[in-house]
Structures are given as structure tokens and as C-alpha cells.
Design a protein around this motif. Structure first.
Motif, short mmCIF file in Angstrom:
data_model
loop_
_atom_site.label_atom_id
_atom_site.label_comp_id
_atom_site.label_asym_id
_atom_site.label_seq_id
_atom_site.Cartn_x
_atom_site.Cartn_y
_atom_site.Cartn_z
N TYR A 79 -5.77 1.26 -5.07
CA TYR A 79 -4.38 0.90 -4.79
C TYR A 79 -3.69 0.47 -6.07
CZ TYR A 79 -6.68 -3.69 -4.35
OH TYR A 79 -7.44 -4.80 -4.55
N CYS A 121 7.63 0.21 -1.53
CA CYS A 121 6.19 0.30 -1.74
C CYS A 121 5.92 0.60 -3.21
CB CYS A 121 5.59 1.37 -0.85
SG CYS A 121 6.15 3.04 -1.23
N PRO A 122 4.68 0.49 -3.66
CA PRO A 122 4.37 0.78 -5.06
C PRO A 122 4.70 2.23 -5.43
CG PRO A 122 2.58 -0.42 -4.03
CD PRO A 122 3.50 -0.01 -2.93
N GLY A 123 5.24 2.40 -6.62
CA GLY A 123 5.57 3.72 -7.12
C GLY A 123 5.19 3.86 -8.58
N SER A 180 0.86 -1.19 0.00
CA SER A 180 0.00 0.00 0.00
C SER A 180 0.89 1.23 0.00
CB SER A 180 -0.91 0.00 1.23
OG SER A 180 -1.73 1.13 1.26
N ASP A 181 0.79 2.06 -1.05
CA ASP A 181 1.62 3.26 -1.09
C ASP A 181 1.06 4.32 -0.14
OD1 ASP A 181 0.18 5.57 -2.91
OD2 ASP A 181 -0.48 3.55 -3.46
N GLU A 215 10.83 2.82 -4.00
CA GLU A 215 9.58 2.64 -4.73
C GLU A 215 9.77 1.66 -5.88
OE1 GLU A 215 7.00 6.67 -4.02
OE2 GLU A 215 8.32 6.61 -5.78
N ALA A 228 -1.72 2.35 5.07
CA ALA A 228 -0.80 3.41 4.64
C ALA A 228 -0.54 4.41 5.76
CB ALA A 228 -1.37 4.11 3.41
N ARG A 265 10.25 7.77 -9.68
CA ARG A 265 10.23 6.93 -8.48
C ARG A 265 11.25 7.40 -7.46
NH1 ARG A 265 9.86 2.64 -12.23
NH2 ARG A 265 12.03 2.04 -11.84
N SER A 318 4.70 0.04 -10.53
CA SER A 318 3.38 -0.51 -10.22
C SER A 318 2.35 0.04 -11.18
CB SER A 318 2.98 -0.18 -8.78
OG SER A 318 2.81 1.21 -8.61
N ALA A 325 2.22 -3.80 -7.49
CA ALA A 325 3.65 -3.62 -7.73
C ALA A 325 4.31 -4.93 -8.13
CB ALA A 325 4.33 -3.06 -6.48
#
Length: 413
Positions: free
Chosen positions: A63, A39-41, A9-10, A52, A18, A48, A55, A66
Motif C-alpha cells: 500500500y 485516496c492515495p495517488g 487504500s488505493d 487522488e 479496496a 493524479r 503518496s 498519503a
């Protein structure tokens, strides 16, 4: 200390995981620890930040998905917050290198599986990546509600915890839920602290005026999704009970992205649609104004692992009513929150009392603020660093299975 935090979860996602991850990482960095959050970027490499991972946005979901990339630099601890592709990659990477792992169990996967089809899909992926020899029958059972799905999710939970040195539960409720899965993995109860209130662009009067709410109207606030696992049906039915006593009352539901039409239909059925303000999620720095604008927080979920919005409301001096008896004890002081049976009549009566009885409101506000002050960010950070510092060494190439037994779990509240 070098710490890798891993979350699917970004930090821009307006939900509890988050928020908890962001609070934890910020406190550790402020204390001088070297922390990288994986985390996702964005897909674009130039956009990024450190840690990150590329994703993609998931259609109809708030959400991003990733790539399963594990940490790449040497660390002393891997702290995993989710069980998606990134979280599983972090657990596997730590196990092969003998790095101690901490897993915080933020989500009741068994309860959420009934409402989110991606959870059984993600469970199948995680089980296969972690070495569960699931066959077609197991995958079929995961895809369908019932005892078969629950048994497979429990098996996955045991496997995840076999890869974990210490499990952090954000509440005693979650610790009890995870006991049967934990095996020899110790459990530490460590709630996320509420952030201190900060000035907002909107004050109580200005925000009410913008929403079309009279300055003197009693206002109930619900913060979070309006999806079935949060029990909006009970919320609206109880609000209808409140309106019988307080016809001017309003309900503000902040954070409703999905199921908006269903919520409006239910509100119409209960005759309260004209008093409902259904708001989409707002940036985190604008949530505080809504706490200030309201008179009572109404919390009808029984699937939350800690209910972070409860502590947030207490930090703003907002009393609340809940129906989850397992979240009734406040972190820090052990005082209890107002709770009612999960029925419209009982919950509506409690909401009405909190709106009209000055002495009751004052006591709830006082106890809430005292608990927030007692369970501060500094105290949480000290307990978390203590967990990191006492992690036992693990052997590379196999899951971490510490010698401590379940009975050794500590409770920080």
C-alpha cells in the motif's frame, strides 16, 4: 447527492478494503450521485486523478502512505473507510464544518495490531490528531502487546466514533465487536455485495494446465494473504488431512506476497509442499478464473470483518468451508455456510466432505447463489442511500454525537 469517500487504500490494492470501496463508489456513480474518492495517488501531479492525494509506496507493504489532505469541495456526506492519515483528516474536516460522517469499520485493528507494527504507530498518530491527550506511557503501552495496548486502541475507537454520525459494520460480527466503543453512535449492518461474475481470459481447464494441475484433481483454493492473522498453519494442517483421503488433491493459495518462505516451510513440515501452488496476487479481473478452476474455497481466518471472498466464491458457484462461526450467516437469505471447529481434523474432514459428497456440494452451491442474488448491488445501494438520507445534522466545530442509541441500529441482511 454530493459524497466524499475517503480511503487510505488505493483501488489497485488487491485486498478487501479496496474492493469494497471500489464497489460502493461505482454503484453510487452509476446511480447518478456526485462522488469524489480521496485516496492515495501518484506523486506526480499530472498523473493524479480527481481526489487522488500524493503518496509514497511503503517498503515491504502493498500500500501507499498519503499526505493527510481532507476533501476540498463542499459535500453533503463524508464517508470514511480507513483510520490512516487520510481517514483521520476526513473525520476532522467534517467535524469542523458540521458535515455528517459515515465510517465503515473494515478492519479489526485490535487483532491486526499483533501482526502489523504500523497499526500501533498509526493509532498513536490518529489519537493525537483527534485530541487524545496521550503521554509517553500511553505511547509505550501502544507499542507493546497486552491489555495496555488493547485499552488504548479501545479509547481510540471511542474517539473515532465520537467523530462519526453513523457507523457501518460489514457484518453482525463487526457490529457486536464495536458495540462497546460506539456509545451513542448508531450502528448499521451493511455487507458489501459480491460483484457479478464476468468472463475471464482463462477457463478452468486452461488455468489448471498452466499451473500444472491435472484436469481431474480435487483442488482447494485459498484467496488472500498468507500472513499469520489468516491462519495458514491451520490451512496447511487441514490440507494434510485431506491428502490422506484424497492423495491427488492440490491446494492453490492465491495472494501470497509476504511470508512465502514460512508457508513453504510449514507445508514441508506437513508433507504437502509438492501439492501446494503458492501464487502472488493477480489483478482483480483475473481472480474469477481461479474461483472457476477450484472445487472448494478453504477459509481459515477468524480476524476478517466480513470475508468478502466468501460472497465472491458464492457468486461463482464455489462451495466453501470456514472456521469462523461469526461469519457463518450469509447476507441476504440468512442461510448458513459450512463451518467446522478450528482444528486440522475437523476442518480437514469438512473439506473432504465438500470435495466428495455431491449432495452436500449441491446444497451449498445453491444456497450461496441464492444469497448473492438476494443481497444484490441494487439492494445494498438502496440501503446505503437510505443511511445517507437520514443522517441527522451536526454542529460545526465538534465531533458528531447523534441522539440515537445503540438499540436503534438496523440490520440489513
Amino acid at each position: 447527492m454530493r459524497i466524499a469517500h475517503v480511503s487510505d487504500s488505493d483501488l489497485t490494492n488487491p485486498e478487501g478494503v479496496a474492493t469494497s470501496v471500489g464497489t460502493t463508489v461505482a454503484l453510487l456513480r452509476a446511480a447518478g450521485h456526485r462522488v469524489v474518492l480521496h485516496c492515495p495517488g501518484p506523486l506526480s501531479r499530472c498523473r493524479r486523478g480527481p481526489g487522488e492525494v500524493p503518496s509514497l509506496s511503503v517498503p515491504t507493504r502493498p500500500y501507499r502512505l498519503a499526505l493527510p489532505r481532507p476533501p476540498s469541495a463542499p459535500v453533503d456526506v463524508v464517508h470514511v473507510h480507513t483510520t490512516g492519515p487520510l481517514g483521520v483528516a476526513g473525520l476532522r474536516w467534517a467535524a469542523t464544518r458540521g458535515v455528517p460522517t459515515v465510517l465503515t469499520w473494515h478492519t479489526d485493528l485490535v487483532a491486526y495490531a499483533a501482526h502489523y507494527p504500523e497499526i500501533p504507530i498509526g493509532a498513536a498518530y490518529a489519537g493525537l490528531r483527534l485530541g487524545l491527550r496521550w503521554r509517553a506511557g500511553d505511547l509505550w503501552a501502544l507499542a507493546h502487546p497486552g491489555p495496555g495496548r488493547q485499552a488504548r486502541l479501545a479509547a481510540l475507537g471511542r474517539t473515532l466514533l465520537a467523530h462519526t454520525t453513523v457507523l457501518i459494520a460489514p457484518s453482525a460480527k463487526t457490529a457486536a465487536m464495536m458495540t462497546t466503543m460506539a456509545g451513542r453512535t448508531p450502528i448499521v449492518v451493511l455487507p458489501t455485495p459480491a460483484a457479478a461474475p464476468h468472463p475471464d481470459a482463462d477457463d478452468r481447464r486452461r488455468l489448471r494446465a498452466r499451473l500444472g494441475i491435472p484436469a481431474d484433481a480435487p483442488v482447494l483454493l485459498a484467496v488472500g494473504r498468507a500472513t499469520p492473522e489468516k491462519n495458514p498453519e491451520l490451512l496447511l494442517a487441514a490440507f494434510a488431512q485431506v491428502r490422506r483421503e484424497l492423495p491427488a488433491a492440490r491446494l492453490v493459495l492465491l495472494g501470497a506476497r509476504r511470508h512465502r518462505l514460512a508457508v513453504r516451510r510449514t507445508a514441508r513440515r506437513y508433507g504437502v509442499v509438492d501439492a501446494l501452488h503458492l501464487l502472488r496476487p493477480v489483478p482483480r479481473d483475473r481472480v474469477g478464473a481461479h474461483y472457476r478452476m477450484a472445487d472448494v474455497l478453504a477459509f481459515t481466518s477468524t480476524t476478517d470483518t466480513q470475508g468478502l471472498v466468501l460472497s465472491e466464491a458464492e457468486a461463482y458457484g464455489l462451495p466453501m468451508a470456514i472456521v469462523d462461526t461469526q461469519l457463518v450467516e450469509r447476507p441476504g437469505t440468512g442461510t448458513t455456510r459450512p463451518v467446522a471447529e478450528p482444528s486440522p481434523a475437523a476442518f480437514g474432514a469438512l473439506l473432504t466432505r465438500l470435495l466428495t459428497e455431491r449432495e452436500l456440494r449441491g446444497g451449498v452451491i445453491r444456497d450461496g447463489r441464492a444469497a448473492v442474488a438476494a443481497w444484490s448491488g441494487e439492494r445494498y445501494l438502496a440501503e446505503l442511500v437510505k443511511v445517507y438520507a437520514t443522517l441527522p445534522p451536526v454542529s460545526a466545530g465538534r465531533p458528531a454525537t447523534p441522539k440515537a442509541r445503540r438499540g436503534d441500529a438496523s440490520r440489513c441482511s
